[in-house]
Design an enzyme around this catalytic site. Sequence first.
Site, PDB file in Angstrom:
ATOM      1  N   GLY A 188     -10.027   4.616   1.709  1.00 12.84           N
ATOM      2  CA  GLY A 188     -10.838   5.327   2.707  1.00 12.84           C
ATOM      3  C   GLY A 188     -12.266   4.828   2.776  1.00 12.84           C
ATOM      4  O   GLY A 188     -13.203   5.603   2.953  1.00 12.84           O
ATOM      5  N   GLY A 245      -8.973   6.756   7.700  1.00 15.89           N
ATOM      6  CA  GLY A 245      -9.376   6.929   9.097  1.00 15.89           C
ATOM      7  C   GLY A 245     -10.890   6.987   9.223  1.00 15.89           C
ATOM      8  O   GLY A 245     -11.615   6.493   8.361  1.00 15.89           O
ATOM      9  N   ASP A 268       0.853  -1.194   0.000  1.00 15.64           N
ATOM     10  CA  ASP A 268       0.000   0.000   0.000  1.00 15.64           C
ATOM     11  C   ASP A 268       0.894   1.251   0.000  1.00 15.64           C
ATOM     12  O   ASP A 268       2.109   1.155   0.197  1.00 15.64           O
ATOM     13  CB  ASP A 268      -0.908  -0.077   1.251  1.00 15.64           C
ATOM     14  CG  ASP A 268      -2.149   0.787   1.129  1.00 15.64           C
ATOM     15  OD1 ASP A 268      -2.469   1.240   0.022  1.00 15.64           O
ATOM     16  OD2 ASP A 268      -2.821   0.991   2.165  1.00 15.64           O
TER      17      ASP A 268
HETATM   18 ZN   LIG Z   1      -5.110   4.517   1.012  1.00 15.83          ZN
END
Ligand SMILES: [Zn+2]
Length: 291
Positions: free
Chosen positions: A208, A180, A82
């Site tokens: 996300g 988040g 990632d």
């Molecule tokens: Zn990401």
Amino acid sequence: MPVVPMREILDRAFTERYGVAAINVVDDLSLEAVLAAATDLQAPLIVQTSLKTVKAIGVKPFYAFWRARADEVPVPVTLHLDHCPDREWISTCLRAGWNSVLFDGSELDVAENTRQTIEVVAEAERHGAQVEGEIESVMGVEDDIGSEEGGEIHPVEVSAAFIDATGVYSFAPAIGTAHGLYKAEPKLTPERVTELVATHPIPMVLHGGTGLTEAQFTDLIARGCAKVNISTALKIAFVDAHREFLDANPGKHDPPKLLAHVRAAVKEMAERHIRIFGSAGQAKAFDTTAA
Ligand SMILES: [Zn+2]
């Protein structure tokens, strides 16, 4: 089934418009739990690592337990790195056997990002690996990468030109999602996915996703988001399960019971997402006899 290239998993998902969960594991326990979820649901799965996790565990130890476990599962799986802005680490992971990398050049200007991504694509090809590209940083900090503000959003034509010039296999467009937990309702721009796929039919990547509704997931997947990243949801399941067990059993010092509780929570989290994304049962379409 052996580990397969990213291409093998995502080509089919993109064509058939289902999503494959790409789960950021943090250790061997979470790896084993998500592989067990994919196995139980007969789903293809992408396992991914943040650069922070790779650095914490070490390239060789991580790859060794990944490979030992992945070789035993009966569903197609692949390993992705990632967000990685560091070219040295990209090279290290490609040499070690990662099947796919996200070269995160979103902090660079588009011209420099394009120039470097072209090099990364050529390097990955020599290893039979694929590259995910990104020109806009996803809002929010994830494992020390990114910023709370989010960066500049470019017109779709700029993304299209980047895909053309670099030959990236998959692309992560900015569509209003954030890493988040959401502090307010996200304002999504799903039409950007449709516009990009119309001119450049390559798998799009959803970052996300934690906190999106089931309807938002299925809409974005139908538009071409074939890879759906899951990082925050794993962290929550993993940490909360520890807390729950320890709060409920203050006098106990029983690691196997604690770890079994955590494993069950992580596995359940993975299963829930695999079902929403439509990849449950899809492993049957793969040739499991191929070596
Ligand atoms: Zn990401």
